[in-house]
Design a protein around this motif. Structure first.
Motif, PDB file in Angstrom:
ATOM      1  N   THR A   1      42.129  43.692  -4.786  1.00 35.39           N
ATOM      2  CA  THR A   1      43.009  43.350  -3.673  1.00 35.39           C
ATOM      3  C   THR A   1      42.240  43.435  -2.364  1.00 35.39           C
ATOM      4  OG1 THR A   1      44.858  44.356  -4.866  1.00 35.39           O
ATOM      5  CG2 THR A   1      45.170  43.961  -2.517  1.00 35.39           C
ATOM      6  N   PHE A   2      42.434  42.436  -1.508  1.00 29.58           N
ATOM      7  CA  PHE A   2      41.907  42.477  -0.146  1.00 29.58           C
ATOM      8  C   PHE A   2      43.076  42.805   0.777  1.00 29.58           C
ATOM      9  CE2 PHE A   2      41.068  39.842   3.800  1.00 29.58           C
ATOM     10  CZ  PHE A   2      40.254  40.790   4.399  1.00 29.58           C
ATOM     11  N   VAL A   3      42.902  43.855   1.576  1.00 30.38           N
ATOM     12  CA  VAL A   3      43.957  44.304   2.485  1.00 30.38           C
ATOM     13  C   VAL A   3      43.458  44.170   3.915  1.00 30.38           C
ATOM     14  CG1 VAL A   3      45.387  46.250   3.213  1.00 30.38           C
ATOM     15  CG2 VAL A   3      44.851  45.941   0.791  1.00 30.38           C
ATOM     16  N   SER A   4      44.236  43.464   4.714  1.00 32.60           N
ATOM     17  CA  SER A   4      43.917  43.295   6.132  1.00 32.60           C
ATOM     18  C   SER A   4      45.018  43.965   6.948  1.00 32.60           C
ATOM     19  CB  SER A   4      43.837  41.803   6.476  1.00 32.60           C
ATOM     20  OG  SER A   4      43.565  41.637   7.840  1.00 32.60           O
ATOM     21  N   ILE A   5      44.605  44.915   7.795  1.00 33.86           N
ATOM     22  CA  ILE A   5      45.550  45.673   8.608  1.00 33.86           C
ATOM     23  C   ILE A   5      45.293  45.350  10.066  1.00 33.86           C
ATOM     24  CG2 ILE A   5      46.314  47.982   9.255  1.00 33.86           C
ATOM     25  CD1 ILE A   5      45.096  48.849   6.452  1.00 33.86           C
ATOM     26  N   SER A   6      46.352  44.955  10.748  1.00 32.58           N
ATOM     27  CA  SER A   6      46.260  44.624  12.175  1.00 32.58           C
ATOM     28  C   SER A   6      47.368  45.363  12.914  1.00 32.58           C
ATOM     29  CB  SER A   6      46.417  43.125  12.392  1.00 32.58           C
ATOM     30  OG  SER A   6      46.449  42.839  13.779  1.00 32.58           O
ATOM     31  N   TYR A   7      47.058  45.784  14.111  1.00 30.65           N
ATOM     32  CA  TYR A   7      48.071  46.437  14.943  1.00 30.65           C
ATOM     33  C   TYR A   7      48.589  45.492  16.020  1.00 30.65           C
ATOM     34  CZ  TYR A   7      46.802  50.677  12.532  1.00 30.65           C
ATOM     35  OH  TYR A   7      46.565  51.623  11.554  1.00 30.65           O
ATOM     36  N   HIS A   8      48.197  44.235  15.936  1.00 30.73           N
ATOM     37  CA  HIS A   8      48.669  43.224  16.893  1.00 30.73           C
ATOM     38  C   HIS A   8      49.833  42.452  16.313  1.00 30.73           C
ATOM     39  CE1 HIS A   8      45.444  43.750  19.806  1.00 30.73           C
ATOM     40  NE2 HIS A   8      44.673  44.000  18.778  1.00 30.73           N
ATOM     41  N   ARG A   9      50.755  42.128  17.158  1.00 32.75           N
ATOM     42  CA  ARG A   9      51.889  41.313  16.732  1.00 32.75           C
ATOM     43  C   ARG A   9      51.462  39.857  16.625  1.00 32.75           C
ATOM     44  NH1 ARG A   9      56.897  43.333  20.437  1.00 32.75           N
ATOM     45  NH2 ARG A   9      57.354  45.178  19.218  1.00 32.75           N
ATOM     46  N   PRO A  10      51.980  39.148  15.625  1.00 27.90           N
ATOM     47  CA  PRO A  10      51.688  37.703  15.557  1.00 27.90           C
ATOM     48  C   PRO A  10      52.259  36.990  16.771  1.00 27.90           C
ATOM     49  CG  PRO A  10      52.806  38.483  13.580  1.00 27.90           C
ATOM     50  CD  PRO A  10      52.810  39.604  14.555  1.00 27.90           C
ATOM     51  N   ARG A  11      51.597  35.927  17.183  1.00 29.15           N
ATOM     52  CA  ARG A  11      52.106  35.156  18.330  1.00 29.15           C
ATOM     53  C   ARG A  11      52.671  33.852  17.859  1.00 29.15           C
ATOM     54  NH1 ARG A  11      47.722  36.066  23.102  1.00 29.15           N
ATOM     55  NH2 ARG A  11      47.637  38.269  22.909  1.00 29.15           N
TER      56      ARG A  11
END
Length: 131
Positions: A121-131
């Motif tokens: 599994t590739f997990v991408s974590i972002s703390y930015h809201r999608p625009r």
């Protein structure tokens, strides 16, 4: 708390191998180690940060591996198809600030999938809201 999100993804693997891309000085690998995930490799472009993290964890978390490498082209430094989970936490967010962000993101994602095991599994974590 990421634990509740990551643990179900790791449940199928016995002693899962985990790769952290662009880890910097994040405490995530340390927290995961303390939770029982011993087989972790942490990669960051900064030699100084990797040396610092290696020294900081040498006694208490000796199995953590720290590699200084470019996450967009890790070559032989990181094996192909080896990791049950590949995690990036805000590394892609940093690429968005670069003039060549589309190229860097494409290379980064290619490397992430190159190193992920076929069942992984590739997990991408972002703390930015999608625009």
């Amino acid at each position: 708390d990421l634990r509740g999100h990551l643990e179900p993804l790791l449940a199928a693997a016995f002693e899962p191998s985990i790769l952290h891309l662009g880890t910097g000085n994040s405490p995530l690998p340390e927290a995961m180690y303390d939770a029982g995930y011993r087989r972790q490799t942490c990669v960051d472009v900064s030699v100084a940060v990797m040396n610092h993290m290696r020294a900081r964890n040498a006694a208490s978390r000796p199995e953590l591996r720290w590699i200084a490498a470019d996450c967009t082209d890790m070559g032989a430094a990181v094996p192909e198809g080896h990791f049950d989970m590949v995690i990036e936490k805000c590394t892609m967010d940093a690429f968005f600030c670069h003039d060549l962000h589309a190229l860097l993101l494409a290379r980064f994602v290619k490397e992430a999938f190159r190193t992920t095991a076929p069942h992984g599994t590739f997990v991408s974590i972002s703390y930015h809201r999608p625009r």
